[in-house]
Structure formats: structure tokens, C-alpha cells
Design a protein around this motif. Sequence first.
Motif, PDB file in Angstrom:
ATOM      1  N   ALA A 190       0.833  -1.200   0.000  1.00 61.88           N
ATOM      2  CA  ALA A 190       0.000   0.000   0.000  1.00 61.88           C
ATOM      3  C   ALA A 190       0.872   1.256   0.000  1.00 61.88           C
ATOM      4  O   ALA A 190       0.556   2.243  -0.671  1.00 61.88           O
ATOM      5  N   LEU A 191       1.976   1.200   0.722  1.00 55.72           N
ATOM      6  CA  LEU A 191       2.846   2.370   0.777  1.00 55.72           C
ATOM      7  C   LEU A 191       3.606   2.553  -0.534  1.00 55.72           C
ATOM      8  O   LEU A 191       3.775   3.678  -1.006  1.00 55.72           O
ATOM      9  N   ALA A 192       4.036   1.449  -1.142  1.00 61.08           N
ATOM     10  CA  ALA A 192       4.684   1.561  -2.451  1.00 61.08           C
ATOM     11  C   ALA A 192       3.713   2.169  -3.458  1.00 61.08           C
ATOM     12  O   ALA A 192       4.091   2.997  -4.294  1.00 61.08           O
ATOM     13  N   ALA A 193       2.450   1.781  -3.341  1.00 65.10           N
ATOM     14  CA  ALA A 193       1.446   2.333  -4.250  1.00 65.10           C
ATOM     15  C   ALA A 193       1.261   3.822  -3.993  1.00 65.10           C
ATOM     16  O   ALA A 193       1.120   4.618  -4.926  1.00 65.10           O
ATOM     17  N   LEU A 194       1.287   4.198  -2.729  1.00 63.37           N
ATOM     18  CA  LEU A 194       1.154   5.616  -2.392  1.00 63.37           C
ATOM     19  C   LEU A 194       2.301   6.421  -2.996  1.00 63.37           C
ATOM     20  O   LEU A 194       2.097   7.486  -3.600  1.00 63.37           O
ATOM     21  N   ALA A 195       3.509   5.908  -2.841  1.00 66.40           N
ATOM     22  CA  ALA A 195       4.666   6.606  -3.404  1.00 66.40           C
ATOM     23  C   ALA A 195       4.544   6.703  -4.920  1.00 66.40           C
ATOM     24  O   ALA A 195       4.830   7.746  -5.518  1.00 66.40           O
ATOM     25  N   VAL A 205      -3.184   9.617 -11.999  1.00 66.06           N
ATOM     26  CA  VAL A 205      -4.048   8.520 -12.444  1.00 66.06           C
ATOM     27  C   VAL A 205      -5.253   8.423 -11.515  1.00 66.06           C
ATOM     28  O   VAL A 205      -5.101   8.442 -10.300  1.00 66.06           O
ATOM     29  N   ARG A 206      -6.445   8.349 -12.077  1.00 73.38           N
ATOM     30  CA  ARG A 206      -7.645   8.275 -11.247  1.00 73.38           C
ATOM     31  C   ARG A 206      -7.841   6.875 -10.688  1.00 73.38           C
ATOM     32  O   ARG A 206      -8.136   6.705  -9.510  1.00 73.38           O
ATOM     33  N   VAL A 207      -7.704   5.865 -11.537  1.00 70.76           N
ATOM     34  CA  VAL A 207      -7.877   4.482 -11.091  1.00 70.76           C
ATOM     35  C   VAL A 207      -6.685   3.664 -11.554  1.00 70.76           C
ATOM     36  O   VAL A 207      -6.446   3.553 -12.763  1.00 70.76           O
ATOM     37  N   GLY A 208      -5.943   3.109 -10.635  1.00 73.44           N
ATOM     38  CA  GLY A 208      -4.794   2.292 -10.989  1.00 73.44           C
ATOM     39  C   GLY A 208      -4.696   1.087 -10.071  1.00 73.44           C
ATOM     40  O   GLY A 208      -5.276   1.057  -8.985  1.00 73.44           O
ATOM     41  N   VAL A 209      -3.977   0.081 -10.527  1.00 74.24           N
ATOM     42  CA  VAL A 209      -3.698  -1.092  -9.698  1.00 74.24           C
ATOM     43  C   VAL A 209      -2.188  -1.179  -9.521  1.00 74.24           C
ATOM     44  O   VAL A 209      -1.436  -1.015 -10.489  1.00 74.24           O
ATOM     45  N   HIS A 210      -1.745  -1.376  -8.281  1.00 71.27           N
ATOM     46  CA  HIS A 210      -0.326  -1.535  -8.036  1.00 71.27           C
ATOM     47  C   HIS A 210      -0.071  -2.930  -7.485  1.00 71.27           C
ATOM     48  O   HIS A 210      -0.716  -3.340  -6.521  1.00 71.27           O
ATOM     49  N   ASP A 224      -7.310   8.177  -7.152  1.00 72.23           N
ATOM     50  CA  ASP A 224      -7.045   9.597  -6.944  1.00 72.23           C
ATOM     51  C   ASP A 224      -5.896   9.831  -5.980  1.00 72.23           C
ATOM     52  O   ASP A 224      -5.991  10.657  -5.077  1.00 72.23           O
ATOM     53  N   GLY A 225      -4.835   9.089  -6.159  1.00 78.30           N
ATOM     54  CA  GLY A 225      -3.641   9.364  -5.369  1.00 78.30           C
ATOM     55  C   GLY A 225      -3.604   8.734  -3.999  1.00 78.30           C
ATOM     56  O   GLY A 225      -2.705   9.005  -3.229  1.00 78.30           O
ATOM     57  N   ARG A 226      -4.579   7.893  -3.671  1.00 82.38           N
ATOM     58  CA  ARG A 226      -4.429   7.169  -2.405  1.00 82.38           C
ATOM     59  C   ARG A 226      -4.738   5.686  -2.574  1.00 82.38           C
ATOM     60  O   ARG A 226      -5.630   5.298  -3.300  1.00 82.38           O
ATOM     61  N   ALA A 227      -3.963   4.865  -1.871  1.00 81.00           N
ATOM     62  CA  ALA A 227      -4.181   3.437  -1.900  1.00 81.00           C
ATOM     63  C   ALA A 227      -5.362   3.110  -0.997  1.00 81.00           C
ATOM     64  O   ALA A 227      -5.462   3.615   0.115  1.00 81.00           O
ATOM     65  N   VAL A 228      -6.258   2.272  -1.462  1.00 83.17           N
ATOM     66  CA  VAL A 228      -7.455   1.923  -0.692  1.00 83.17           C
ATOM     67  C   VAL A 228      -7.050   1.037   0.473  1.00 83.17           C
ATOM     68  O   VAL A 228      -6.499  -0.043   0.268  1.00 83.17           O
ATOM     69  N   PRO A 229      -7.295   1.496   1.688  1.00 83.63           N
ATOM     70  CA  PRO A 229      -6.659   0.887   2.850  1.00 83.63           C
ATOM     71  C   PRO A 229      -7.410  -0.271   3.490  1.00 83.63           C
ATOM     72  O   PRO A 229      -6.829  -1.026   4.247  1.00 83.63           O
ATOM     73  N   GLY A 230      -8.688  -0.430   3.212  1.00 81.82           N
ATOM     74  CA  GLY A 230      -9.463  -1.422   3.945  1.00 81.82           C
ATOM     75  C   GLY A 230      -9.978  -0.857   5.253  1.00 81.82           C
ATOM     76  O   GLY A 230      -9.472   0.151   5.751  1.00 81.82           O
ATOM     77  N   ALA A 236      -5.115  -4.088   0.607  1.00 84.26           N
ATOM     78  CA  ALA A 236      -3.872  -4.298  -0.150  1.00 84.26           C
ATOM     79  C   ALA A 236      -3.489  -5.766  -0.216  1.00 84.26           C
ATOM     80  O   ALA A 236      -2.315  -6.109  -0.251  1.00 84.26           O
ATOM     81  N   GLU A 237      -4.473  -6.664  -0.197  1.00 86.88           N
ATOM     82  CA  GLU A 237      -4.166  -8.090  -0.228  1.00 86.88           C
ATOM     83  C   GLU A 237      -4.766  -8.773  -1.448  1.00 86.88           C
ATOM     84  O   GLU A 237      -5.357  -9.849  -1.343  1.00 86.88           O
ATOM     85  N   PHE A 238      -4.593  -8.163  -2.617  1.00 83.67           N
ATOM     86  CA  PHE A 238      -5.037  -8.803  -3.847  1.00 83.67           C
ATOM     87  C   PHE A 238      -4.387 -10.181  -4.002  1.00 83.67           C
ATOM     88  O   PHE A 238      -4.924 -11.043  -4.693  1.00 83.67           O
ATOM     89  N   GLY A 239      -3.243 -10.368  -3.360  1.00 81.50           N
ATOM     90  CA  GLY A 239      -2.537 -11.635  -3.485  1.00 81.50           C
ATOM     91  C   GLY A 239      -3.269 -12.791  -2.844  1.00 81.50           C
ATOM     92  O   GLY A 239      -2.905 -13.951  -3.063  1.00 81.50           O
ATOM     93  N   HIS A 240      -4.282 -12.486  -2.046  1.00 79.06           N
ATOM     94  CA  HIS A 240      -4.991 -13.574  -1.379  1.00 79.06           C
ATOM     95  C   HIS A 240      -6.402 -13.780  -1.930  1.00 79.06           C
ATOM     96  O   HIS A 240      -7.323 -14.115  -1.214  1.00 79.06           O
ATOM     97  N   MET A 241      -6.508 -13.565  -3.237  1.00 74.37           N
ATOM     98  CA  MET A 241      -7.675 -14.031  -3.983  1.00 74.37           C
ATOM     99  C   MET A 241      -7.194 -15.169  -4.881  1.00 74.37           C
ATOM    100  O   MET A 241      -6.033 -15.196  -5.288  1.00 74.37           O
ATOM    101  N   PRO A 242      -8.091 -16.094  -5.226  1.00 69.09           N
ATOM    102  CA  PRO A 242      -7.668 -17.259  -6.026  1.00 69.09           C
ATOM    103  C   PRO A 242      -7.618 -16.924  -7.507  1.00 69.09           C
ATOM    104  O   PRO A 242      -8.436 -17.408  -8.276  1.00 69.09           O
ATOM    105  N   LEU A 243      -6.649 -16.124  -7.922  1.00 72.87           N
ATOM    106  CA  LEU A 243      -6.615 -15.654  -9.304  1.00 72.87           C
ATOM    107  C   LEU A 243      -5.572 -16.367 -10.158  1.00 72.87           C
ATOM    108  O   LEU A 243      -5.551 -16.211 -11.368  1.00 72.87           O
ATOM    109  N   GLY A 244      -4.678 -17.123  -9.530  1.00 72.91           N
ATOM    110  CA  GLY A 244      -3.543 -17.645 -10.291  1.00 72.91           C
ATOM    111  C   GLY A 244      -3.731 -19.053 -10.807  1.00 72.91           C
ATOM    112  O   GLY A 244      -2.924 -19.549 -11.587  1.00 72.91           O
TER     113      GLY A 244
END
Lengths: 413, 413
Positions: A190-195, A205-210, A224-230, A236-244
Motif C-alpha cells: 500500500a505504501l509503495a502504491a502511495l509513493a 491517475v484516477r484508477v490504478g492497480v499496483h 485519486d492518489g491514495r491506496a485503498v486501505p481497507g 492491499a491483499e489482492f494476493g490472497h484471492m484465487p486468481l492464479g
Amino acid sequence: MIVNGATTSGELRAHNRVRLLRAVHDCGATRTRSQLTRELKLARGTASVLVAGLAEDALLHEEPAPGPARGRPTQVPGPHPRGPVALAADIREDAWELAACELGGRVTVLGVRPHDGTPQDALGPLGEAVAGHARRLGPRLIGVGVALAGPIRHGGLVDIGHLGWRSVDVPALLGLADAEPPLAVGNDTALAALAEARRGRLRGVRVGVHLHVDFDLGGVLVLDGRAVPGASGTGAEFGHMPLGGSTRRCPCGAAGCWAMDVGANALLRHVGLAYGGGRGRAQAERVLATSEEAVTANATALGRGIAALVNAHDPEVVILSGHGVELRERAAGALMAACGPGLMAIRRDHPPRIEASALGWRGSLLGAMESVFDAFLTTEGLELWRKNHPDQARDTPDRQSVMHSTLAGESAP
Amino acid sequence: MIVNGATTSGELRAHNRVRLLRAVHDCGATRTRSQLTRELKLARGTASVLVAGLAEDALLHEEPAPGPARGRPTQVPGPHPRGPVALAADIREDAWELAACELGGRVTVLGVRPHDGTPQDALGPLGEAVAGHARRLGPRLIGVGVALAGPIRHGGLVDIGHLGWRSVDVPALLGLADAEPPLAVGNDTALAALAEARRGRLRGVRVGVHLHVDFDLGGVLVLDGRAVPGASGTGAEFGHMPLGGSTRRCPCGAAGCWAMDVGANALLRHVGLAYGGGRGRAQAERVLATSEEAVTANATALGRGIAALVNAHDPEVVILSGHGVELRERAAGALMAACGPGLMAIRRDHPPRIEASALGWRGSLLGAMESVFDAFLTTEGLELWRKNHPDQARDTPDRQSVMHSTLAGESAP
DNA sequence: GGCTTTTGTTCACGGCAAGAGCATAAGCTG
DNA sequence: CAGCTTATGCTCTTGCCGTGAACAAAAGCC
């Protein structure tokens, strides 16, 4: 940038002070006063008063603009020599890095130290280093930001499955649990995305995925310049959806997580090496450099998941950081081949760009800085600063007789 | 609610006008003037001036507060008899509904009509109905909102896979492609989520997920009262991530979409009935009422996907609307049994509530209303209204000699 | 050296919200 | 029912803020 609106004439001034400082910070203290005046649509007179006030509060200091220009020379507002400083640390699985940052974003690295992966060895020495710098900086320190590779529950309890961290109380182990200086613990992705949103590829960028690929895989939506925090700070846990496509059990407790298929742990597992302790960065990099097959498998899983996220969120751009950069370079074909068929037909005409981070491995650290300044560059933050700096020396800063602390102090590496 | 901040003293007034109207609208015109004054932290004098100005512009009209009270009686600001009106339509797969709404959210249904699923039959008669009401309402009409069950690309091109709609130009077929009255086409799920955020279960929720189950499955993230729209307006498609376990090809062009496993189409397919034309609402409801097995399969897939979304986004609450309400009631056990194991361990202590929508099938229609008012309740929107209403009659509204149009007109069903 | 160009500074002005004092209209009390 | 209490609306003064015009300053250009 969203700023709360003023509703009384008094708040107007406070609000415009924030706007001006935010503009200076976001441009890296490169814009001239006349540019800022135009950009913020202020009258020249208003800008005069604002800058004078902020200089008096030791928040800004003007220096002559370089280069030849046509009319009366203008000034460049930048950080004040006794102005606010943020500390930030990026705690990775095998080492941490500590740095300081002043208004405008200039970063000074203060220290780097490897650790053995236990909470004690990772956090204890860091806490001591922070405390030392805090003493040296005094009231100039506006906050401490910490980036960590796991979900962070309300208040700073951290779980990092593959390191065996369970409900680790980060503020307590750092010895910074009290309110002064304010401590902000955040997820590294989330912080890397913020940076990236402030100083990288997600700017404007209005809508982005990091997506941040390290040992694990993190991912977050940036609006809009902020990572969605929950709700409890553990988004910030897209990695824990069954997408792979995997069905393997994940240390997080679920099964089939995307993060099982992408990242250093996945690379190591793919070639039959030990994994899971965050101790194999060198081996992982060797796998990344040599095993075509492991890289292709990672890139394929990455691409498949990106397609799903693009379908769901319709971003303008997808940013990859960490090992994601190398996966994209080394196996662009596999990545795109897996991504394309997963997209909805309507997404295929104008698919989002898939780009490498502009900040590389530094993103989390820079994001931790930005999170501290985000809290400071508010009406409340500035009011607090004024309270802690009663009746400033009203200096013209050429009066440099007062020795001020440097950012690096004596402990710079 | 996020409102752009004022930066000059002139914008202050405009900004406070918006805040006051927004507060009246959001509470359904139930709060008294003194309550609003306290809530918005205004001085009583300021509130006086604001209300008087808004009444003069035909935006507000005060009526005596009901019930006994201790001191001087206060007034309740509500919609003005010649005040702004929004039109909104919800176009479902087999019928549409048209309604009007004034400030405060009171809705008057103007018409319902079935259609055969073709763009022409769905949109043509609706356009005529809207045009008629627009003529009747004149300058009172502030905009038209339309909810549709598919992704909506920039400008109003709509694709609905299972109806065979490909790049259907909705504004053109409605005959409302010109700018007056302003037309806002939106996705039904995103609009239902918006309504839920303003007048339903997502009120005051910072992070929520809304899932709308009709023939298809839509889903969207709701942050601070707004549904995340996507870069080109085609977000709200959580249904097109592979979360349900299916591998079947989806009409959207991808494979394994969650929407293949949940919704009326999935129910019909499960019992071997024809599906995909949006023509089987009655049959689907029969399946829902009678086939335990089909319901369980749907609920299991729903629960599995919810777990993934909770992992990724960490919402406070997940709201189900449409058939999701019945799935939750009829098969709560299967739903929770599928959801639980999919959660990360750290999510299991405080899992988000899974609740039924407060607005039921009306959500999309109400959300379309809200989207029109969202555009109107801005400094720009109010400025435009003032321009279109030059020098109002300065009425005291007891002077009712001027006949004003009713919302229903003569064409109410 | 004088002219042009651009920017910083100063100040009178108008707009706005705050807040105090007064007016108003109910409920309550005996 | 008359007087008191209480809460609210209205009016007016005060102070703050941004604006914009006039002026001063500091450079480049001819």
C-alpha cells in the motif's frame, strides 16, 4: 488530492496554507512562487501573505530561482533549515532501511541493517536507531512511518505468514508505542502504491492497480492518489484471492491464493528449493536469472490475475514493482499471453498499460515518508506544528548563527 | 461526503449552500433547521441567511416542525414546490421503470413497461416517456439517470452479453443524446451500491462491498459513500473475476467468471432450463423457491467469492441485493460454510457482516436518482440552477396562485 | 541609459461567518 | 390565565480573508 473544505473564513487561511505546502511538497520544491501562485489560482497578494507566514513558522524558506528570466526575479519556496522532518523505515524479510525526509521529498538514508527474521532482531535495533534520531531532531520530527510486508491490523499488530509473525505488536517492540512522535505502520504494498501515486507512474491517475512482488505478492487499488486501505487497515491483499489457478494451501489460512504462484517463494518452490523463511533472496534472484521455466510459470500466473483485476476494477494502468519488474522484462510474452484471454471482450480494445514502477525497490520507503507527510499536511497537522514552535525566531534565514541539526547528523553510513 | 474545498471567500458561501442542501437531501428532509445548524456547525445567523437565500432560489421551502417542543418552534427545510426534480429509470432485462424524485428523496413512480429485450423496444418508448415528462417539468428537471445491467463505456455505449447488446448507444436510442437535460447512464450494480451508501445499509460505512444478483452477478467496492467507478466507467464487475470455481466460458469473453455460478442464469442452467436471454425471471424464481440443490450451489459459489473479496479489500460489511437476499436467507449455512475456509486466518476473528440490502430491487432506481443529485448538489450545479431561474418570484410560498406542475402530472399509472 | 517585462508589496474594498443582543413563540407552573 | 423558562430566529457589529489595482523592484533587451 482531496482536502477537506473550509467552511469559515478562518479555516480558509489554514486551508490555503495546506494547499501551498502540499503543492511545494508534491513538486519536489522545484516550482517558483509565481508558478505556484498561478497553479493554485491565488492573487499575488495572497501568496505574499501566505509565504511570509509559512516562512515565519519555519515551514518554508525561499531561495532565488536559478536561470535567467525576463522580469523581476522570482523565488523558489523549499524546505526550511529548521523545518519539518519525517523518519521512515522499510522492514523487509531480511533487512531494514531507515531514512529521513524533509518537505519536498529529499531523502537521506540514515542506516541499513540485516536481521534474522525474528520480530526482536528486526524491530529492537530499529527502535533504538529511531529513538536516537528523534532525540537529535527534537520538535522538527513530525512522525515516523514504517513499511512492513504483511497485513497490519488496527494499531500495529502485524502478521507475516511466511516469516511466522503472528500478531506481532510492532509499536511496542520498536519502543514507540506512546504517541510522541506519531508512528504510522503500513503495509509495504500500500505504501509503495502511495509513493507511486505521488512521485511515480500513478501520478495523476484516477484508477490504478499496483502490484508489488517480493517474497509474497501484494496488490492494491489506487484511487485519486491514495491506496485503498481497507476498513481495519489490512486491505492491499489482492494476493490472497484465487486468481492464479493454484489450489495449494496458503500460510495465510486460505487456499489457492494468487500469492502462492507469484513471487520469490513461488520461484524457489518451483525449482525445489527451500522457501518460506524470507531467507533466500540471493537464490531467488539466481532462479529469476536462470530458470526460464520458473519465470514463465510466475509470469503466466501474474498475467492471469492481472486480467481478473482489470475486469473487476477497470484501471487506467497496472504498475509492477519489486520482482514484478523483472518478470515483465524477462517474460513479457508469457505475461501478455496469459492476460489477454482472461480479459472481458470489451476490455480488449483499450486494455490498460502494464508498466514497471518508477521507484523500484525504494517505493515502500518513500511511501512511508509520504504517509507521514499526508498526516502533517492537514489543517490539524500544521496547527500542531505551530503550537510546538511558539514564537519562532522570526529569522531571516541568512542569520545562520543558530546551529541547526542536519538530517544525517553524525550517524550517517 | 467529500466536497471540494473553498479557497476564496466567495466560494465559501457557495460551498455552505451545497453543504446545507446536501444535509437536507441526505436526511430525507426530516431534520429541523436548528438541528441542521448544529450539525453543520454554523452560527444561527449564518443559517438564517443561507436558508433565506435558498428559499429565494426555489431550492428550499420551510414548513413548521411537527410535534411539541420546548422553546420557540423551529422549521423543517424541505423541497420547494417549484424546486429541482430528477428523473430516473431502471432498465432491467425484461422491463423498465421510470420515476421522479425531488430534493430529500421522495420518489414518485411514473411508469412501468415490459420490453422484449431488444435495444429498440427497451429504449424507444422510455425515451418518449422521458421527453414528455421533461416538457412538463421544464427548468425544474435537473437531470435524467438511467441504470442498466451491463458495463457502460464512456459516453453511454452498453454491452450486455447475455442479452446480445453490443456497443448499444443508449443516449442515441433514448433520443436524449444532446446535453439538455443532462443524461447520466450508469451500471445497475454501481448505482444500487450508491443508493445503499446514501439511504441503506452502507450509510456511514468507510469500506464496503456491494453485490447485486440478478440474471448476472455484479459487484463493486464502496468507499466513503461512493461506488468505485473504474477509469472508463466500467468498473463494478467483480462478477468477472474467477472466484466461484467455474471454468466455463462466459459471454463476456473470459472464462471461469464468478457470474457464471451465481444469479438467475446460473439457477436456470443448473436445472437444465434455457437461459441467457433474460427472459426467465418467473422460472428462475420458481427454481429459487423449489430446487434446494440449485440454491445451495449458487450460495456456495457466492460464499467462496465473498471470502476472496473480503481477503483483498477488508470491508466492514458485504451487502447483498437482488436474488442475493433470497440466497442468503434460503442457504445461509452453505454460504457461510463456503466463505469461512476461504478467509485469511486474520480475517476470521472479526469477519465482516454479510447483510441483505435495505432497498431491495429498488436500489438501482434510487441510485440513479442519487447520481443525478450528486451532480446537482455541487457549486457548479447550483450556479447553473440560479442561471436558469433568473429573478425568482421571491414568493412566500403561501401565494399558491401560480399553478405548479406536480411530479406525477397526468401520466401516473 | 532608458524601455519593457515580470514579479513582489501594499492597501482599500467587498464578502463572509461569528457572535452578541434582542425579538419571538412556544411549553411549563402555579 | 399570567408570568416564567427555554429554545430558536433575526439583526447588527466585528474581525478575517482574498481580490485587484497601484506602485515598487529587479532583471533582460535595445
